[in-house]
Scaffold this active site. Sequence first.
Site, PDB file in Angstrom:
ATOM      1  N   SER A   1      40.179  72.787 118.571  1.00 46.09           N
ATOM      2  CA  SER A   1      40.917  71.546 118.813  1.00 46.09           C
ATOM      3  C   SER A   1      40.063  70.346 118.475  1.00 46.09           C
ATOM      4  CB  SER A   1      41.337  71.473 120.286  1.00 46.09           C
ATOM      5  OG  SER A   1      41.820  70.196 120.611  1.00 46.09           O
ATOM      6  N   LYS A   2      40.735  69.278 118.028  1.00 50.59           N
ATOM      7  CA  LYS A   2      40.011  68.039 117.771  1.00 50.59           C
ATOM      8  C   LYS A   2      39.430  67.460 119.054  1.00 50.59           C
ATOM      9  CE  LYS A   2      42.731  66.574 113.742  1.00 50.59           C
ATOM     10  NZ  LYS A   2      43.746  67.617 113.722  1.00 50.59           N
ATOM     11  N   SER A   3      39.935  67.921 120.201  1.00 47.44           N
ATOM     12  CA  SER A   3      39.438  67.412 121.469  1.00 47.44           C
ATOM     13  C   SER A   3      38.104  68.041 121.861  1.00 47.44           C
ATOM     14  CB  SER A   3      40.464  67.672 122.574  1.00 47.44           C
ATOM     15  OG  SER A   3      40.651  69.065 122.757  1.00 47.44           O
TER      16      SER A   3
END
Length: 307
Positions: A235-237
Amino acid sequence: MPANPIPPATAYRGRFAPSPTGDLHFGSLLAAFGSWLLAREAEGTWLVRVEDLDPPREVPGAAERQLATLAAFGLHSDEPVVYQSARGERYQAAIERLLAQGLAFECHCSRSALAASGGIHRACLTRNQRVEPAIRLRVPDDGVVAFDDLIHGQQSQDVAHEVGDFVLKRADGYWAYQLAVVVDDAEQGITDVVRGADLLDSTPRQILLQRALGLPSPRYAHLPLVLGRDGRKLSKSDAALPVDPLDPLPALRAAWRWLGQTPDALVGAGNVPALLAQAQAAFVAQAIPARRARLDDTASTEVTIAD
């Protein structure tokens, strides 16, 4: 029913379409690099399209940073970058056409109303009227879609019973990904869609929508999915895993290995242009694996294969 692929004689046009929900991470780099390599192998055109359709999820400045990172990795769009946020009139025209033909309909159902059917919509279940209803595609009962993926082989999905009537425009007024990607791929003349395997099950919906709109279906190739250290989709998170635009060579070499290519082919490449030139000359599309891989605990670019 198999998709109607674009004839092989059509000039290759591919694209990379990131969402600006964070900085470019390794999974996105893999998709960008893989799609770029396949386009270059075919002596085709490679485009970049920013999928900025969901403002509540977007991170300010992320699109600009993603494009700057791609540039640092030597991955430049062959045509001007397209932003989906500027294309609402095209999406509205497509919806109006589908509504006029009875192929789409207004839906006032809430998620809670669809809970009993697992979220699968086959008929409206509520009489409550929303101020702004969603718009759904009317999926036929025989909505089985089959297609041949370059990497994963023959795929088939019963869209009617596994997905149901799917959303084209959300009740909050935002355009759905499925609609926007189909309209944009057609308008940009995309012949080959290369992206991550997490979108493999979206493809039958897009093919069904292409048919409803009378549009050709591109060829599809879904690259191996990048998993985080916890075994879930990267995830980009995950703040530990953005790629470093100041030091692009390690991530490019790792992405090359992840695509099943021979590491020795990049020996001696001391800068980005040299690495891309050697990669383009040595790339073998048939070597791309279908298996997922997981990031190793020791470094963001070390991987192990996951079953």
